[in-house]
Design a protein around this motif. Sequence first.
Motif, PDB file in Angstrom:
ATOM      1  N   TYR A  14      -6.604  45.125  18.901  1.00 15.73           N
ATOM      2  CA  TYR A  14      -6.728  43.991  17.984  1.00 15.73           C
ATOM      3  C   TYR A  14      -5.782  42.890  18.447  1.00 15.73           C
ATOM      4  O   TYR A  14      -4.580  43.127  18.636  1.00 15.73           O
ATOM      5  CB  TYR A  14      -6.340  44.398  16.556  1.00 15.73           C
ATOM      6  CG  TYR A  14      -7.136  45.559  15.998  1.00 15.73           C
ATOM      7  CD1 TYR A  14      -8.302  45.342  15.271  1.00 15.73           C
ATOM      8  CD2 TYR A  14      -6.700  46.866  16.196  1.00 15.73           C
ATOM      9  CE1 TYR A  14      -9.021  46.409  14.737  1.00 15.73           C
ATOM     10  CE2 TYR A  14      -7.401  47.940  15.666  1.00 15.73           C
ATOM     11  CZ  TYR A  14      -8.568  47.706  14.944  1.00 15.73           C
ATOM     12  OH  TYR A  14      -9.270  48.770  14.417  1.00 15.73           O
ATOM     13  N   ILE A  16      -3.556  40.058  17.530  1.00 14.29           N
ATOM     14  CA  ILE A  16      -2.914  39.685  16.264  1.00 14.29           C
ATOM     15  C   ILE A  16      -2.053  38.446  16.501  1.00 14.29           C
ATOM     16  O   ILE A  16      -1.453  38.287  17.564  1.00 14.29           O
ATOM     17  CB  ILE A  16      -2.044  40.837  15.711  1.00 14.29           C
ATOM     18  CG1 ILE A  16      -0.962  41.248  16.723  1.00 14.29           C
ATOM     19  CG2 ILE A  16      -2.906  42.035  15.339  1.00 14.29           C
ATOM     20  CD1 ILE A  16       0.018  42.261  16.182  1.00 14.29           C
ATOM     21  N   CYS A  20       1.949  37.979  12.345  1.00  6.49           N
ATOM     22  CA  CYS A  20       1.882  39.377  11.904  1.00  6.49           C
ATOM     23  C   CYS A  20       3.111  40.172  12.358  1.00  6.49           C
ATOM     24  O   CYS A  20       3.261  41.347  11.997  1.00  6.49           O
ATOM     25  CB  CYS A  20       0.613  40.043  12.439  1.00  6.49           C
ATOM     26  SG  CYS A  20      -0.881  39.609  11.528  1.00  6.49           S
ATOM     27  N   GLY A  51       1.102  41.567   7.116  1.00  3.36           N
ATOM     28  CA  GLY A  51      -0.286  41.110   7.113  1.00  3.36           C
ATOM     29  C   GLY A  51      -1.260  42.136   7.653  1.00  3.36           C
ATOM     30  O   GLY A  51      -1.197  43.323   7.331  1.00  3.36           O
ATOM     31  N   GLU A  52      -2.198  41.651   8.500  1.00  6.04           N
ATOM     32  CA  GLU A  52      -3.238  42.514   9.057  1.00  6.04           C
ATOM     33  C   GLU A  52      -2.640  43.686   9.824  1.00  6.04           C
ATOM     34  O   GLU A  52      -3.125  44.826   9.740  1.00  6.04           O
ATOM     35  CB  GLU A  52      -4.136  41.689   9.983  1.00  6.04           C
ATOM     36  CG  GLU A  52      -5.215  42.498  10.685  1.00  6.04           C
ATOM     37  CD  GLU A  52      -5.960  41.685  11.728  1.00  6.04           C
ATOM     38  OE1 GLU A  52      -6.820  42.273  12.413  1.00  6.04           O
ATOM     39  OE2 GLU A  52      -5.675  40.470  11.877  1.00  6.04           O
ATOM     40  N   ALA A  53      -1.569  43.422  10.591  1.00  3.13           N
ATOM     41  CA  ALA A  53      -0.934  44.498  11.373  1.00  3.13           C
ATOM     42  C   ALA A  53      -0.347  45.559  10.443  1.00  3.13           C
ATOM     43  O   ALA A  53      -0.402  46.763  10.747  1.00  3.13           O
ATOM     44  CB  ALA A  53       0.148  43.912  12.276  1.00  3.13           C
ATOM     45  N   TYR A  54       0.197  45.125   9.303  1.00  2.10           N
ATOM     46  CA  TYR A  54       0.749  46.066   8.315  1.00  2.10           C
ATOM     47  C   TYR A  54      -0.355  47.035   7.860  1.00  2.10           C
ATOM     48  O   TYR A  54      -0.142  48.252   7.795  1.00  2.10           O
ATOM     49  CB  TYR A  54       1.293  45.269   7.119  1.00  2.10           C
ATOM     50  CG  TYR A  54       1.775  46.114   5.957  1.00  2.10           C
ATOM     51  CD1 TYR A  54       3.119  46.453   5.834  1.00  2.10           C
ATOM     52  CD2 TYR A  54       0.878  46.542   4.977  1.00  2.10           C
ATOM     53  CE1 TYR A  54       3.558  47.225   4.756  1.00  2.10           C
ATOM     54  CE2 TYR A  54       1.300  47.304   3.906  1.00  2.10           C
ATOM     55  CZ  TYR A  54       2.656  47.651   3.794  1.00  2.10           C
ATOM     56  OH  TYR A  54       3.086  48.401   2.740  1.00  2.10           O
ATOM     57  N   ASP A  55      -1.523  46.493   7.528  1.00  2.00           N
ATOM     58  CA  ASP A  55      -2.624  47.325   7.036  1.00  2.00           C
ATOM     59  C   ASP A  55      -3.085  48.325   8.098  1.00  2.00           C
ATOM     60  O   ASP A  55      -3.359  49.494   7.791  1.00  2.00           O
ATOM     61  CB  ASP A  55      -3.803  46.436   6.616  1.00  2.00           C
ATOM     62  CG  ASP A  55      -3.453  45.542   5.436  1.00  2.00           C
ATOM     63  OD1 ASP A  55      -2.556  45.928   4.652  1.00  2.00           O
ATOM     64  OD2 ASP A  55      -4.068  44.453   5.308  1.00  2.00           O
ATOM     65  N   LEU A  56      -3.202  47.862   9.330  1.00  2.00           N
ATOM     66  CA  LEU A  56      -3.659  48.749  10.414  1.00  2.00           C
ATOM     67  C   LEU A  56      -2.699  49.904  10.649  1.00  2.00           C
ATOM     68  O   LEU A  56      -3.113  51.066  10.798  1.00  2.00           O
ATOM     69  CB  LEU A  56      -3.850  47.943  11.701  1.00  2.00           C
ATOM     70  CG  LEU A  56      -5.003  46.937  11.732  1.00  2.00           C
ATOM     71  CD1 LEU A  56      -4.904  46.029  12.961  1.00  2.00           C
ATOM     72  CD2 LEU A  56      -6.335  47.683  11.714  1.00  2.00           C
ATOM     73  N   GLU A  59      -2.669  52.313   7.504  1.00  2.00           N
ATOM     74  CA  GLU A  59      -3.897  53.102   7.411  1.00  2.00           C
ATOM     75  C   GLU A  59      -3.912  54.228   8.458  1.00  2.00           C
ATOM     76  O   GLU A  59      -4.346  55.342   8.161  1.00  2.00           O
ATOM     77  CB  GLU A  59      -5.116  52.185   7.606  1.00  2.00           C
ATOM     78  CG  GLU A  59      -6.443  52.936   7.475  1.00  2.00           C
ATOM     79  CD  GLU A  59      -7.644  52.028   7.675  1.00  2.00           C
ATOM     80  OE1 GLU A  59      -8.757  52.545   7.757  1.00  2.00           O
ATOM     81  OE2 GLU A  59      -7.450  50.789   7.746  1.00  2.00           O
ATOM     82  N   ASN A 101       5.386  45.307   1.831  1.00  2.00           N
ATOM     83  CA  ASN A 101       5.069  44.053   2.512  1.00  2.00           C
ATOM     84  C   ASN A 101       5.259  44.166   4.022  1.00  2.00           C
ATOM     85  O   ASN A 101       4.509  43.587   4.809  1.00  2.00           O
ATOM     86  CB  ASN A 101       5.950  42.921   1.982  1.00  2.00           C
ATOM     87  CG  ASN A 101       5.698  42.623   0.528  1.00  2.00           C
ATOM     88  OD1 ASN A 101       4.548  42.416   0.121  1.00  2.00           O
ATOM     89  ND2 ASN A 101       6.758  42.616  -0.276  1.00  2.00           N
TER      90      ASN A 101
END
Length: 663
Positions: A14, A16, A20, A51-56, A59, A101
Motif C-alpha cells: 500500500y 501511504i 500516515c 490513519g489508514e496505516a493504523y487500521d492496516l 487489523e 489513534n
Amino acid sequence: MLCKYVLTVDSISYDIPKSCIQNWDEIKFSRKRSGLEGITRTFTSKFQFVGEAYDLILEEYLSKYLASNASITVYTITNSHTYEEFFSCRLDFGSLTYDGNTVSINSIDDSVANIIKANKGTQYEYSVDEIKDVYQLYYDRLPFNYYANYICGGYSLEDGGQYVDFSRDITGKTIFQSLPLEVVEKDLPESDSPVEINSVTLDTSVPAFIRAHKPVKVYITPEFNFYLGRGDVMLTLAKVDGNGTTSTIASWINTDYSGNTHTTEKDTYRPEQYRDVYAIDLQDGECLQFVIHDPIGNMNVNGPGKVYFSKYSLQVKWTSIASPINIDVVKPITVLNSLLKSMNGGKGGIKGEIASGVDNRLDNCLILAAESIRGILSAKLYTSYTKFVDWMEACFGFVQKIEGDIVKFVHRDSLFTFNGNKNISRSISDFQFKVDSSRIYARVKVGYDKVDYECLNGRDEFRFTAEYTTGLQVTDNTLELVSPYRADAYGLEIVSQKRGSSSTDNESDNDVFIVGAMLAYNKVIGKAEYVLERNADWKIAGVLNPDAMFNVMYWQKAMLKANAKYIGMFADSLHYASSDGNSNVIVNDVKLTDDFILEEHLVTCGDVSFTTFDEDIPQTDDGTIKIQKGGLVYEGYIKEVSSVVERNEGVKYDLFVRSITKA
C-alpha cells in the motif's frame, strides 16, 4: 529529500502518504564504520502509524496475532525523477502498542550487519566430515628432541654420595654387572618411539638401559666421580648388537694397585671426574649397557667390593620423527559460510567471500580442528564468528565489508584508497576537530596465546605473543593483534602424538590450528593431497630444526606487516619488549627482536566533524572527502554520515582524518 512510503501487510503493498507516519520528520538514516572496516547502515528503530496505516497494522494484528507480517519501505527520488529504494525493514509485532489513534511498532533490522552483531559471539560446533575439503593434509611430522635422565640407584651415604656393591671371582676380577640406574626425569614420545627406556638393576644378566626399535642416533652424557673401597674397578659403556656381540664405547678405570694392601679410607684414593658426550648410532634391536668390570684382577683382593660415587648422572638424548599421518582440513571460506548460515538461523541467503591474490599466506591457508589432528572419529570444529574475525585481522589484516547479502573479507588497506575524492564546497557548520585517544596505543601485542607444553621442545616454539612498545606516553592503551587460532608447529605435533591415546578428552581438543600448505599430486597413492610449505620464501634460523619447520609465514613480524598501515596510524616504529616464546628466531634475516619501522598510515588519530547541506552522500567506502576550514584542507574517510530523511537539517559528517595541509 523527497520520499515515498510503501507499507506491505500480508504480502499486499500500500502506498501511504507521509501523513500516515506521525514521526516522519524523525526518520533518520546513517552509514558508519565500526572501527576501521567496511561501512554499514542504520535507521530509525520505531515507527508511529496513524490513519489508514493504523487500521492496516491493527487489523493484521487482531486477525493473526504474533503471526502478523508487515514491513515498511522508504523510496527516495533520483535526479532522473524516478524512485529508488532507500531502505526497507520488517515490523516487530512483539513491540506493538496503540492508544486508539496511534500504533507504535519497532522495526526489525534484519540486515546482515545486525544478524552478525547479534550472533557473532556464539560458538558453533561443526562436524568436520560435513565441511572438510576433498583433499587431506599429508603431515610428515616435525622432529622432536627427547631425553631421559638417570641416577645411580645404589645405597645412600650420609654425605649425599652413594655406593654400589659388586662381586669378584677368585682371581680378583669383577664379574660383569650392570650399574643400578633409575630414570628420574624423561620426555618421551607419546607413541611411535624409536627407543625403549628402562631402569636397570644390579644383577649378572647385564640388562640394557636403552634399546632401539628403529635406527636412531643417541647422545650419551655420563658425569660422575667415583673411587673404590679397595682394589681396582672399570666402568664401561658398551653397545650390544642384535646377535649379542658387545663392543666398548668408553671405559673408565680407577686403580691404585701397587701390590700393597689397600685401606678403605676415602682420602687414600683420588676421586676422578668424567664428563663427555658420546654420539652412538643404534640399529633396530641394538642396546646400550653401563657395567662394572675389571679385567686386571688382584688375587689379594677378592670377595665383595664397593664402588663409591660422590655424584652420578647419565643423560640420554635423541631426535626422532614420527610416522606421517593424514589429517582432514577445512578451507577458511567454508568456515566463513558455515558461520554465516548458523548466524542466520540455519538458512542460506548470506554469502561469504574472501579476497584472493592479496596475501599468499591466506590463499594457501588451511584450518584444522584439534580433534581431527588427534584422529578422533566424528571430529568437531569449534569456533565463533568473533574468533574468525579476530584471526583474519591479526594474521592478515583482513576485515569485513558488507555489501547487501554478501559478507566480504578484504584487506583493510583496500578500504582506504584515494579514489573518488569528494570536495564539499558548500558552507559548512558545526566544524570540530579532535584527537581520538582511543586510537593511540602505548604498546602492541602480536601473535598467539601462550601454550604450556611441559616438554623440552616447547622452548623452541616462537609463535606465541610478542610485545612491542611505541614510545608514546599519551595513553596506556594496548593494541592486541592476537589470533585465537593457533599456528604453533610444536603444538600441532604434540596434539598429533595423542593419536590412539586412551583419553577421549584433552584440554586442546577445542582448539583450532592453521597451516600453510600447497596442493600436490602424490604418485605413490595416485591422488592429490596438501603438503606443508617449508621455507620456500621464509628462510628461518634460531630454531632447532630449521629445514623441517613449518608455518614460518605466520610469525609475528608478518602479522605486523599485514597491519602496518593501521599501526602507522599512531606510531613510526615499534621497539621489541618481550616474547612468551623463543625470541632468537630470525626469518629472512629479520630478527624478532629488531625494531619494526612504519612508513605509511591509513589515517591519523584525528577526527573532524561538520554539517553540510550538500545531500550528495558518497556511496563508496574507499573514497576520500575534502573540506576547507580556516586556511587548512582536511582530507579523510567516512566514519559516520547521517541525515533526517525528510527534514532539511543538513547532512552530518564525522571523518577519519587522513591528512591536514595548508590551502
